[in-house]
Scaffold this motif. Sequence first.
Motif, PDB file in Angstrom:
ATOM      1  N   TYR A 260      39.932  41.079  41.824  1.00  0.00           N
ATOM      2  CA  TYR A 260      39.572  39.796  42.412  1.00  0.00           C
ATOM      3  C   TYR A 260      39.396  39.831  43.924  1.00  0.00           C
ATOM      4  CZ  TYR A 260      40.121  37.987  37.780  1.00  0.00           C
ATOM      5  OH  TYR A 260      39.970  37.770  36.437  1.00  0.00           O
ATOM      6  N   TYR A 261      39.860  40.914  44.577  1.00  0.00           N
ATOM      7  CA  TYR A 261      39.664  41.046  46.016  1.00  0.00           C
ATOM      8  C   TYR A 261      39.453  42.523  46.350  1.00  0.00           C
ATOM      9  CZ  TYR A 261      40.489  40.092  51.026  1.00  0.00           C
ATOM     10  OH  TYR A 261      40.374  39.979  52.395  1.00  0.00           O
TER      11      TYR A 261
ATOM     12  N   ASP B 288      39.802  44.019  50.014  1.00  0.00           N
ATOM     13  CA  ASP B 288      41.083  44.011  50.713  1.00  0.00           C
ATOM     14  C   ASP B 288      41.513  45.438  51.046  1.00  0.00           C
ATOM     15  OD1 ASP B 288      43.353  42.967  51.860  1.00  0.00           O
ATOM     16  OD2 ASP B 288      44.400  42.586  49.976  1.00  0.00           O
TER      17      ASP B 288
ATOM     18  N   ARG C 224      47.031  44.767  50.558  1.00  0.00           N
ATOM     19  CA  ARG C 224      47.285  44.575  49.124  1.00  0.00           C
ATOM     20  C   ARG C 224      48.726  44.973  48.791  1.00  0.00           C
ATOM     21  NH1 ARG C 224      42.732  46.137  47.188  1.00  0.00           N
ATOM     22  NH2 ARG C 224      43.128  48.354  47.349  1.00  0.00           N
TER      23      ARG C 224
END
Length: 172
Positions: A121-122, A125, A130
């Motif tokens: 979802y990211y 990053d 993270r």
Amino acid sequence: MVFQEMRRNKQQLKESECIGILENGTSGVLALLGENDYPYTVPISYAYCQSKIYFHSAKAGHKINAVKKHNKASFCVIAQDQIVPEEYTTYFKSVVAFGKIRILEDETELYNAIELIAEKYYPEDSKENRDHVIENAQGHLCMLELSIEHLSGKEAIELTKNRKELKNNGRY
């Protein structure tokens, strides 16, 4: 374990197509056996990896109670749902996974599952950020793992026919 064959098997998707839908989908509906044996379904984000689907959850609630009560579950992802009003139908493509679900307890499994969802979802990053976010979230997050025992995908007959036409014309 034996699962019922799809009645309209001409519309059945290949396993590779089902996996593609799971890899590319962003959300689905998790189905569990809830309180008083009522079906309990919940829309949820997820990550797929090597015949397993991972979900995040709070540590308490209806979903966790259901998982603790009964370890069988199904999960549905809809990849396409095009409404065709003049035909009174939809051109759909979807997959349903059946399997056993469990709460992850092992720290390494827990971290890896959270990281899979975070990366999905990211993806932009940084690893450092993270790791920081995961470290802060681990205390209040519960992670679930659905081990797939059976995978079934289906598409609208119109999509099947269109695919066949493209194949016959050398464009697929």
